[in-house]
Design an enzyme around this catalytic site. Sequence first.
Site, PDB file in Angstrom:
ATOM      1  N   ARG A   1      -3.923 -27.991  20.979  1.00 29.65           N
ATOM      2  CA  ARG A   1      -5.006 -28.234  21.931  1.00 29.65           C
ATOM      3  C   ARG A   1      -4.539 -28.738  23.297  1.00 29.65           C
ATOM      4  O   ARG A   1      -5.029 -28.255  24.315  1.00 29.65           O
ATOM      5  CB  ARG A   1      -6.057 -29.184  21.339  1.00 29.65           C
ATOM      6  CG  ARG A   1      -6.731 -28.621  20.086  1.00 29.65           C
ATOM      7  CD  ARG A   1      -7.913 -29.462  19.633  1.00 29.65           C
ATOM      8  NE  ARG A   1      -8.974 -29.434  20.617  1.00 29.65           N
ATOM      9  CZ  ARG A   1      -9.263 -30.422  21.430  1.00 29.65           C
ATOM     10  NH1 ARG A   1      -8.624 -31.560  21.369  1.00 29.65           N
ATOM     11  NH2 ARG A   1     -10.225 -30.290  22.322  1.00 29.65           N
TER      12      ARG A   1
ATOM     13  N   CYS B   1      10.517 -25.390  23.162  1.00 27.17           N
ATOM     14  CA  CYS B   1      11.062 -24.993  24.465  1.00 27.17           C
ATOM     15  C   CYS B   1      10.001 -24.406  25.378  1.00 27.17           C
ATOM     16  O   CYS B   1      10.050 -23.224  25.743  1.00 27.17           O
ATOM     17  CB  CYS B   1      12.209 -24.011  24.250  1.00 27.17           C
ATOM     18  SG  CYS B   1      13.451 -24.723  23.172  1.00 27.17           S
TER      19      CYS B   1
END
Length: 435
Positions: free
Chosen positions: A330, A359
């Site tokens: 979220r 990453c």
Amino acid sequence: MSELASLLGEEDPSPAALLATRPHLSLNPIDGLTMEEVPLAAIIAELGTPTWVYSAGAMRARLARLQNAMTGLAEVHYAVKANDHLAVLRLMAAGGAGADVVSGGELLRARKAGIAADKIVFSGVGKTAGEIRLALAEGIEQINVESAEELETVSALASAMGRTARVALRVNPDVDAHTHAKITTGTAKDKFGIPYTDIPAVYRHAAALPGVEPAGLALHIGSQIMSTGPYRAAFARAADLVRALRAEGLEVQKMDCGGGLGVGYHDTADASPDALAGAMRAAFGNLALELMLEPGRWLVAPAGVLLSEVVLVKAGRFVVLDAAMNDLMRPALYDSWHGIVPLRPAAESAVYDVVGPVCETSDTFARARRLPRLAAGEHVALLEAGAYGAVMSSTYNARPRAAIALVDGARWALLRARQTPEELWAGERIPDFLG
Ligand SMILES: *Cc1c(COP(=O)(O)O)cnc(C)c1O
């Protein structure tokens, strides 16, 4: 909040303020953060992190409170997509809720968990022929039709199966829900529902088509709605439609008022079910309609936490967790704010960016957040993680799906084991010609 104050983390609520609105969570001086009667550290000791933990008591209490506000007014259908675990669905069924599903998979989950077919409503803009056939074969309560095209498909499929589908037409009322753009669903530029002005013609057509029986209207204007204004506007427009349809002699029995009731992610109060009930009564009170409601988030978001370990604190500024955006998406998806409470809060505080190891720069749970001082090896709980949490998880970066546990009073149980590395590539094949 002023930009400077927010940069300094000055206006961030304390753990005590965050927990004040969540009665199932408490900070015990000896055991640390505790859900109902279970110290969360005890669950971490067995399952490790990251781990989702849900409070059965909180889910039951929230459903009961909502049902109470809707007594004699509306039937509650839990929106399965908020949290589709079978145990959560079983709790909802036990509390008398039906289900709102948006895929064949959710329909099968709801049935598997014991929700009766005649308490299931099927929404969604792109139901496939296979999904519609499944819904017809199961004999569900109602299909919420989202386009004139879909209406034709349902009619043809139901006729071929010798069935009559009870349908509601989902109205796009062209009302702004005043929520995040990515969770607004009821304006004319959104993909959802049938344009307001097209409804009379489509409803008339539905009444004449074989294989379908128009039962009424449905709407769902968006999610995380904190005030009744947008609901009142949408309901007033829907009520006008009901009157117009009836004036033509068409039968309109049902009005599905959708979901969207918001929760206080900050230390603010949740949206009020009583206020929503008031808005429903004001618009539909004297229309003799069977009302329905499809809340997801409000029922389950506050009942869940995501537990995580601090991997390291980089340069005193970045708290790197072992949970990431692949677990709780979220913040990356909607810039959403989640409270963060250490299991054993320190007296001193510091301002941190709280990030995951994935990453991607968007793998950030909080920026410039004032938190109790944290060190590597300590644990935190991300709050309001019971809705749109585990259901949105992926295995990006080959990170296994986290474990899930359920607390009920003094008991707790594993709901789903952490994925093993082998399960990550189960089902993958390397073709022979690759050698
Ligand atoms: C997502 C959804 C809901 C539930 O929304 P919440 O904000 O979680 O209450 C209800 N109805 C439909 C059609 C939905 O797509």
